[in-house]
Design a protein around this motif. Structure first.
Motif, PDB file in Angstrom:
ATOM      1  N   HIS A  59     122.037 -19.220  75.307  1.00 29.31           N
ATOM      2  CA  HIS A  59     121.950 -17.635  75.356  1.00 29.31           C
ATOM      3  C   HIS A  59     120.826 -17.103  76.066  1.00 29.31           C
ATOM      4  O   HIS A  59     120.888 -16.390  76.968  1.00 29.31           O
ATOM      5  N   ARG A  60     119.553 -17.988  75.859  1.00 27.37           N
ATOM      6  CA  ARG A  60     118.406 -17.391  76.571  1.00 27.37           C
ATOM      7  C   ARG A  60     118.583 -17.528  78.095  1.00 27.37           C
ATOM      8  O   ARG A  60     117.762 -16.912  78.871  1.00 27.37           O
ATOM      9  N   ALA A  61     119.375 -18.481  78.644  1.00 25.16           N
ATOM     10  CA  ALA A  61     119.108 -18.990  79.831  1.00 25.16           C
ATOM     11  C   ALA A  61     120.402 -18.171  80.770  1.00 25.16           C
ATOM     12  O   ALA A  61     120.264 -17.675  81.770  1.00 25.16           O
ATOM     13  N   THR A  62     121.592 -17.779  79.793  1.00 27.44           N
ATOM     14  CA  THR A  62     122.505 -17.326  80.451  1.00 27.44           C
ATOM     15  C   THR A  62     123.279 -16.049  80.006  1.00 27.44           C
ATOM     16  O   THR A  62     123.819 -15.208  80.710  1.00 27.44           O
ATOM     17  N   GLY A  63     122.711 -15.701  78.934  1.00 26.82           N
ATOM     18  CA  GLY A  63     123.065 -14.262  78.219  1.00 26.82           C
ATOM     19  C   GLY A  63     124.386 -14.501  77.322  1.00 26.82           C
ATOM     20  O   GLY A  63     124.812 -13.427  76.967  1.00 26.82           O
ATOM     21  N   VAL A  64     124.764 -15.699  77.369  1.00 26.80           N
ATOM     22  CA  VAL A  64     126.226 -15.616  76.726  1.00 26.80           C
ATOM     23  C   VAL A  64     126.253 -16.774  75.658  1.00 26.80           C
ATOM     24  O   VAL A  64     125.253 -17.557  75.445  1.00 26.80           O
ATOM     25  N   ILE A  65     127.135 -16.628  74.625  1.00 26.11           N
ATOM     26  CA  ILE A  65     127.390 -17.508  73.754  1.00 26.11           C
ATOM     27  C   ILE A  65     128.276 -18.711  74.038  1.00 26.11           C
ATOM     28  O   ILE A  65     129.252 -18.340  74.573  1.00 26.11           O
ATOM     29  N   ASN A  66     127.755 -19.898  74.049  1.00 23.07           N
ATOM     30  CA  ASN A  66     128.757 -21.242  74.365  1.00 23.07           C
ATOM     31  C   ASN A  66     129.565 -21.356  73.064  1.00 23.07           C
ATOM     32  O   ASN A  66     129.354 -21.936  72.452  1.00 23.07           O
TER      33      ASN A  66
ATOM     34  N   ARG B 114     111.723 -22.721  80.803  1.00 21.67           N
ATOM     35  CA  ARG B 114     111.105 -21.598  80.362  1.00 21.67           C
ATOM     36  C   ARG B 114     111.261 -20.486  81.307  1.00 21.67           C
ATOM     37  O   ARG B 114     111.787 -19.121  81.044  1.00 21.67           O
ATOM     38  N   ALA B 115     110.666 -20.828  82.607  1.00 22.15           N
ATOM     39  CA  ALA B 115     110.498 -19.706  83.499  1.00 22.15           C
ATOM     40  C   ALA B 115     111.819 -19.255  83.981  1.00 22.15           C
ATOM     41  O   ALA B 115     112.184 -18.397  84.031  1.00 22.15           O
ATOM     42  N   SER B 116     112.722 -20.215  84.150  1.00 19.52           N
ATOM     43  CA  SER B 116     114.059 -19.942  84.721  1.00 19.52           C
ATOM     44  C   SER B 116     114.834 -18.936  83.799  1.00 19.52           C
ATOM     45  O   SER B 116     115.421 -18.143  83.982  1.00 19.52           O
ATOM     46  N   ALA B 117     114.723 -19.367  82.379  1.00 20.34           N
ATOM     47  CA  ALA B 117     115.337 -18.412  81.429  1.00 20.34           C
ATOM     48  C   ALA B 117     114.831 -17.028  81.387  1.00 20.34           C
ATOM     49  O   ALA B 117     115.358 -15.996  80.933  1.00 20.34           O
ATOM     50  N   LEU B 118     113.412 -16.988  81.524  1.00 24.67           N
ATOM     51  CA  LEU B 118     112.767 -15.766  81.398  1.00 24.67           C
ATOM     52  C   LEU B 118     112.671 -14.983  82.595  1.00 24.67           C
ATOM     53  O   LEU B 118     113.131 -13.797  82.454  1.00 24.67           O
TER      54      LEU B 118
END
Length: 294
Positions: free
Chosen positions: A29-36, A169-173
């Motif tokens: 969710h942190r990386a894509t904004g969706v729930i798997n 972490r940087a890619s997610a933020l």
């Protein structure tokens, strides 16, 4: 009082399993904004891989555990690169529908390959108990807690002290800024999916010895884990772990001391927790409220 502490220890063990899967949900969710929504079925499928290694190929538990984690990582990475990546710039609803479709794929594949028969799954821990101050503590429960704690500490060290962890972490933020400094965001997202699949595999292999293995193994656990993630904060890894432990202990105590709940109504209680948290504090206990300029 001994029974109370016994419920707490058992709840921590169950909550540790919820925490592992909740942490997997939070990572994606942190990386894509969706729930798997397929996270639980992926965990179930990899648990069947571990069972196959132990039952049909002569592996003992821990070698099978290690091989399964490797398989889970490759599976998660492959799903992101082959299925999710082509649609990542599309509507979020498209990704959600794809993950729901993966639920059906993995559940159907498990039933086709291994059948719907309920199977016993080996435990790495002896079926003994320790008596501590009149409290009977299961070795299985303690082992489960220790495995999840070690895994969480290793992940924390990975994200804090390694270049790949920092890039994740940087890619997610901030994926756009990360691309500008040379981070391959697409591969970082793939690694994130791989790590989430590893966490799910750990949850499945720790849950299967006590609730047995079948294609529906992780369906209820996924709901509990989602409740834990919402309770702790869907964007907070620390919250996912804390939420899982709190939920495990809370449900155990409610089931033991609230007569009309018992074991049968724990799932509705978890759903009620999701509803209440979303209404009262949508960011969860450890999440940060999102503010937007109008």
């Amino acid at each position: 009082m001994a029974a109370f502490f016994q419920q707490i220890v058992a709840g921590l063990a169950t909550g540790a399993i919820y925490a592992a899967l909740a942490l997997a949900l939070v990572l994606i969710h942190r990386a894509t904004g969706v729930i798997n929504f397929a996270q639980g079925e992926m965990a179930m499928f990899t648990t069947y891989i571990a069972w196959t290694l132990t039952a049909n190929h002569g592996f003992s538990y821990w070698p099978a555990f290690a091989v399964t984690l490797l398989f889970a990582f490759v599976l998660g990475l492959g799903i992101q690169r082959v299925i999710i990546r082509p649609i990542e710039r599309g509507p979020i609803l498209t990704t959600v529908i794809i993950t729901i479709g993966l639920v059906l794929v993995f559940n159907g594949a498990a039933g086709w390959i291994w059948s719907a028969e309920v199977r016993a799954f080996p435990s790495p821990f002896p079926n003994d108990t320790w008596n501590v101050g009149g409290v009977a503590i299961s070795v299985q429960d303690v082992g489960t807690i220790v495995v999840v704690v070690v895994l969480v500490l290793l992940l924390a060290a990975f994200f804090r002290y390694t270049k790949i962890g920092l890039a994740l972490r940087a890619s997610a933020l901030n994926p756009e800024a990360s691309r500008l400094v040379g981070v391959r965001v697409g591969w970082m997202l793939g690694i994130g999916w791989g790590l989430a699949a590893v966490l799910g595999a750990v949850a499945g292999m720790l849950a299967a010895p006590t609730i047995f293995l079948d294609p529906n193994l992780m369906q209820a656990i996924l709901i509990y884990s989602f409740a834990a993630a919402v309770l702790g904060g869907i964007d907070s890894p620390v919250g996912a772990v804390a939420g899982g432990l709190l939920l495990g202990v809370g449900l155990n105590l409610i089931g033991a001391y609230v007569d009309f709940v018992g074991a049968d109504l724990r799932l509705p209680v978890a759903l009620l927790i999701i509803l209440v948290v979303l209404l009262v504090r949508p960011a969860g206990l450890f999440g940060k409220p999102v503010t937007r300029r109008v």
